[in-house]
Motif scaffolding. Structure first.
Motif, PDB file in Angstrom:
ATOM      1  N   GLU A   1      62.353 -53.033  70.500  1.00  0.00           N
ATOM      2  CA  GLU A   1      61.561 -51.965  71.117  1.00  0.00           C
ATOM      3  C   GLU A   1      60.972 -51.036  70.068  1.00  0.00           C
ATOM      4  N   VAL A   2      59.708 -50.708  70.258  1.00  0.00           N
ATOM      5  CA  VAL A   2      59.079 -49.674  69.450  1.00  0.00           C
ATOM      6  C   VAL A   2      58.642 -48.557  70.384  1.00  0.00           C
ATOM      7  N   THR A   3      58.855 -47.341  69.925  1.00  0.00           N
ATOM      8  CA  THR A   3      58.456 -46.178  70.716  1.00  0.00           C
ATOM      9  C   THR A   3      57.700 -45.221  69.817  1.00  0.00           C
ATOM     10  N   GLY A   4      56.851 -44.459  70.426  1.00  0.00           N
ATOM     11  CA  GLY A   4      56.090 -43.461  69.682  1.00  0.00           C
ATOM     12  C   GLY A   4      54.650 -43.471  70.116  1.00  0.00           C
TER      13      GLY A   4
ATOM     14  N   ARG B   1      52.592 -43.622  64.383  1.00  0.00           N
ATOM     15  CA  ARG B   1      53.981 -43.204  64.162  1.00  0.00           C
ATOM     16  C   ARG B   1      54.880 -43.879  65.175  1.00  0.00           C
ATOM     17  N   TRP B   2      55.644 -44.825  64.689  1.00  0.00           N
ATOM     18  CA  TRP B   2      56.491 -45.622  65.557  1.00  0.00           C
ATOM     19  C   TRP B   2      57.944 -45.537  65.118  1.00  0.00           C
TER      20      TRP B   2
ATOM     21  N   THR C   1      54.544 -43.965  73.951  1.00  0.00           N
ATOM     22  CA  THR C   1      54.394 -45.368  74.327  1.00  0.00           C
ATOM     23  C   THR C   1      55.705 -46.079  74.030  1.00  0.00           C
ATOM     24  N   ARG C   2      56.117 -46.947  74.943  1.00  0.00           N
ATOM     25  CA  ARG C   2      57.285 -47.803  74.719  1.00  0.00           C
ATOM     26  C   ARG C   2      56.829 -49.239  74.869  1.00  0.00           C
TER      27      ARG C   2
ATOM     28  N   VAL D   1      55.193 -51.723  61.858  1.00  0.00           N
ATOM     29  CA  VAL D   1      55.846 -50.444  62.149  1.00  0.00           C
ATOM     30  C   VAL D   1      56.515 -49.865  60.901  1.00  0.00           C
ATOM     31  N   LEU D   2      57.177 -50.718  60.136  1.00  0.00           N
ATOM     32  CA  LEU D   2      57.879 -50.242  58.944  1.00  0.00           C
ATOM     33  C   LEU D   2      56.969 -50.166  57.718  1.00  0.00           C
TER      34      LEU D   2
END
Length: 193
Positions: free
Chosen positions: A171-174, A178-179, A3-4, A151-152
């Motif tokens: 942007e977050v991906t994963g 889990r990102w 996923t983005r 996310v963090l």
């Protein structure tokens, strides 16, 4: 399935320029022009969303996006402080403002807490992570902060330590659970692609 999610902060408004809690004002001329100039740098997406605020909807439009309003991406409800200058609130209610900035559960304004916002946005992100594909969302800066905190997995006290400039993309991906995070790059730069 990857996923983005690309989160775009809205362009400038008179409220933002005057350090006033958002009161639903429209983009100023410079903000609208900057958003229009950045339109070609927004990635294509299967899902395009926007916070319900005027400035996010107008930024999405100026970017050429046909965005759907998503209530779960609404910004932080500041209750009776809406439309007031930050300096005025600090002068009239210094203890309340200090408590609000220090305690993620505080709601001296009668709106929502930072914790409530972060939990709502975290649930939305995890749902996105189960569907895959690319989502572009024009969202309030505090929604970007909530995503970064989620996310963090950092303490909520970090929320106010994150700056989100206008017209930047984060942007977050994963996938759910889990990102990876790519912090706010300006739209329209080579690094923003």
């Amino acid at each position: 399935m990857t996923t983005r999610v690309t989160l775009i902060a809205p362009a400038t408004t008179p409220s933002l320029r005057r350090a006033r809690f958002d009161d639903g004002d429209s983009l100023d001329g410079a903000g609208a022009a900057e958003a229009g100039a950045a339109a070609e740098h927004v990635p294509a997406a299967g899902q395009v969303l926007t916070s319900p605020s005027t400035r996010c909807r107008e930024t999405a439009s100026a970017l050429g996006l046909d965005a759907i309003q998503a209530a779960e991406l609404a910004g932080l409800d500041v209750g009776r402080w809406r439309g007031r200058m930050l300096a005025d609130v600090g002068g009239a209610e210094p203890a309340a403002l200090a408590r609000w900035l220090a305690d993620p559960d505080a709601v001296p304004h009668g709106g929502a807490s930072v914790r409530d916002l972060c939990e709502r946005v975290g649930r939305w992100l995890e749902r996105c992570g189960r569907t895959g594909g690319r989502t572009v969302a024009v969202v309030e800066p505090e929604v970007v902060r909530a995503v970064v905190v989620h996310v963090l997995d950092v303490p909520l006290a970090a929320f106010w330590r994150l700056d989100v400039p206008p017209l930047t993309a984060t942007e977050v991906t994963g996938r759910s659970g889990r990102w990876n995070l790519r912090l706010g790059h300006p739209l329209g730069t080579a690094s923003g692609r």
